[in-house]
Enzyme design. Structure first.
Site, mmCIF file in Angstrom:
data_model
loop_
_atom_site.group_PDB
_atom_site.id
_atom_site.type_symbol
_atom_site.label_atom_id
_atom_site.label_comp_id
_atom_site.label_asym_id
_atom_site.label_seq_id
_atom_site.Cartn_x
_atom_site.Cartn_y
_atom_site.Cartn_z
ATOM 1 N N LYS A 58 35.244 73.096 62.477
ATOM 2 C CA LYS A 58 36.284 73.988 62.968
ATOM 3 C C LYS A 58 35.501 74.934 62.758
ATOM 4 O O LYS A 58 33.539 74.671 62.243
ATOM 5 C CB LYS A 58 36.693 74.682 61.466
ATOM 6 N N SER A 63 45.532 78.210 60.107
ATOM 7 C CA SER A 63 43.890 78.697 61.062
ATOM 8 C C SER A 63 43.365 77.407 61.294
ATOM 9 O O SER A 63 42.412 77.795 62.365
ATOM 10 C CB SER A 63 42.979 79.422 60.018
ATOM 11 N N SER A 107 46.322 76.047 55.802
ATOM 12 C CA SER A 107 45.401 76.352 56.886
ATOM 13 C C SER A 107 45.473 74.534 56.899
ATOM 14 O O SER A 107 44.002 74.523 58.803
ATOM 15 C CB SER A 107 44.034 77.320 57.583
#
Ligand code: GLN
Length: 490
Positions: A79, A154, A178
């Protein structure tokens, strides 16, 4: 078999035994990415040349008789909120669009020391605020199972990358869901470790008391493999706990759930949520029972009702303070034509942050301001304490708790983006787990009639990752595990 389809465990053993090279694996993953990326857009940065060079270096070391480590030759994706030395780390924000960190996050260092190959950085909601990856400043990611739908968020890019077959492993961060929610939306496995299990050093902070890094994978075995690498104490993070690295893979020997007590929540049964998710939950509960577990109805009390509201006070409060560092002076973009320092701050932040980030900063500053602090921030802290106590009490009666990872399967791109409250409600079943610092895993248990992945979530007491992995592996045998999405062809 195409090498990009292999699990991390199989890649590592194949490279070790010389059945194929790390370079072969990396090239297979990169070409898969190249063919799928135009429709999925999971990646913000692809480090293809560096990945091939690194794979060659690893192959050379192996030929010379060196042991490459438990992740030798395994492609990984991160990420884009984890710092990578020499590789852009944008947090999907304009304000960090060109920022190149001078150091690696501890999790990155650990992966590399274990022999992994970094393929690039994945898309996300800006600064990890959101549940659909639509808050990225650099475009939305599509769900590999249904291109008109979101991958969740996310950590949506990381989840989509693993589901699409770009890499067997990706890392995400989970502040309020997330990792677990996008894992469910994309049909893969996602583990949010106990708070303090994985290092946050080099993770760009959103809400420091809640943020935790964890893996996405397509098998329980791979989740265990990565956690053995990441689950070590880090003196660089004061909240990293000196708990010995568990031998997580031992948990994979489980073949049934005999003697286990698994709680299901009265509050969830009474909650109005999507029928498809209800069905997935009841099938998983049935499977647990058939595997020998005793299912026990329990009630937490306020955690589900009030967790969400208190999270949306505490997380923005912490975010407003953490994001104060992006002032146009020290990091990232800067409005150079400003005439005063104040103008520099204002312009940089106005142009650099997206709407959701601004909304959180405003909320956070408000709840921390004199006069409102007691009414909001302090009260929310008290609620958080109650939630912790409720879980502690529940775990006197059960070994783990089953609940949905989210109230719905993947929703359509654009469906919730203009309704922040509806978007926040999507976290109702994941947030209480962060508030209590507990570990949670989301695993795929099947698909809806129209082909959307459906997940369930298990949570355990602090440091109970092994409990989660043994439950996950039993469910994996029963439901067949996670698959790579070849479609867009639903
Ligand atoms: N969707 C939640 C939020 O927007 C959780 C995000 C996260 O876990 N990073 O805050």
């Amino acid at each position: 078999m195409e090498l990009f389809r292999l699990s991390a465990t199989k890649v590592a053993s194949g490279v070790k035994d010389g059945r194929f090279s790390a370079e072969d694996v990396v090239r297979s993953c990169l070409s898969r990415m190249e063919s799928k990326e135009p429709e999925i857009h999971a990646m913000l940065t692809v480090t293809a040349d560096a990945a091939i060079a690194r794979a060659r270096e690893l192959d050379g070391r192996r030929s010379a008789g060196e042991d490459l480590g438990p992740l030798g030759g395994v492609p990984v994706i991160l990420k884009d909120n984890m710092c990578t030395a020499g590789v852009k780390t944008t947090c999907a924000s304009r304000i960090l669009e060109k920022w190149v960190p001078p150091y690696d996050a501890t999790v990155v260092r650990l992966l590399l020391e274990a022999g992994a190959v970094l393929l690039g950085k994945a898309n996300m909601d800006e600064f990890a605020m959101g549940g659909s990856t639509e808050n990225s400043a650099f475009g939305v990611t599509s769900n590999p199972w249904a291109l008109d739908r979101v991958p969740g968020g996310s950590s949506g890019g990381s989840a989509a990358a693993v589901a699409a077959g770009y890499a067997p492993i990706a890392l995400g961060s989970d502040t309020g869901g997330s990792i677990r929610q996008p894992a469910s939306f994309c049909g893969v496995y996602g583990l949010k470790p106990t708070y303090g299990r994985t290092s946050r050093y080099g993770l760009v902070a959103f809400a420091s008391s809640l943020d935790q890094i964890g893996p996405f994978a397509r098998t329980a075995e791979d989740v265990a493999l990565v956690m053995e690498v990441l689950g070590v104490h880090d003196p660089m993070d004061s909240t990293s706990q000196p708990v010995p690295a568990d031998e997580f893979s031992q948990a994979l020997a489980a073949r049934d759930l005999k003697g286990k007590r698994i709680g299901y929540l009265k509050e969830v049964a009474e909650y109005d949520y999507d029928e498809r998710m209800k069905k997935a939950l009841s099938e998983a509960m049935k499977a647990c029972e058939e595997a020998g577990a005793e299912m026990v109805e329990i009630s937490l009390g306020t955690a589900i009702d009030h967790g969400l509201a208190s999270y949306y006070i505490l997380a923005p409060a912490e975010a407003s303070s953490n994001l104060a560092r992006f002032d146009g002076v020290r990091y990232g973009s800067s409005s150079k034509d400003s005439e005063s320092l104040m103008e520099l701050y204002l312009k940089t932040r106005k142009d650099g942050f997206g709407d959701e980030v601004k909304r959180r900063i405003l909320t956070g500053t408000y709840v921390l301001s004199a006069g409102f602090y007691d009414a909001y921030y302090l009260k929310a802290q008290k609620v958080r304490k109650v939630i912790k106590q409720e879980f502690a009490k529940a775990f006197e009666k059960v070994d783990s708790i089953i609940l949905p990872p989210s109230p719905t399967p993947a929703f359509k791109v654009g469906e919730l983006i203009d309704d922040p409250i509806a978007m926040y409600m999507a976290d109702v079943f994941t947030i209480p787990v962060n508030m209590a610092g507990l570990p949670g895993i989301s695993i795929n248990v099947g698909f809806s009639e129209e082909g959307l992945p459906l997940g369930v979530q298990f949570i355990a007491p602090r440091w109970g990752e092994k409990e989660l992995l043994s439950t996950a592996v039993v469910m994996e045998h029963r439901f067949g595990g996670a698959k790579i999405a070849d479609g867009g062809d639903l």
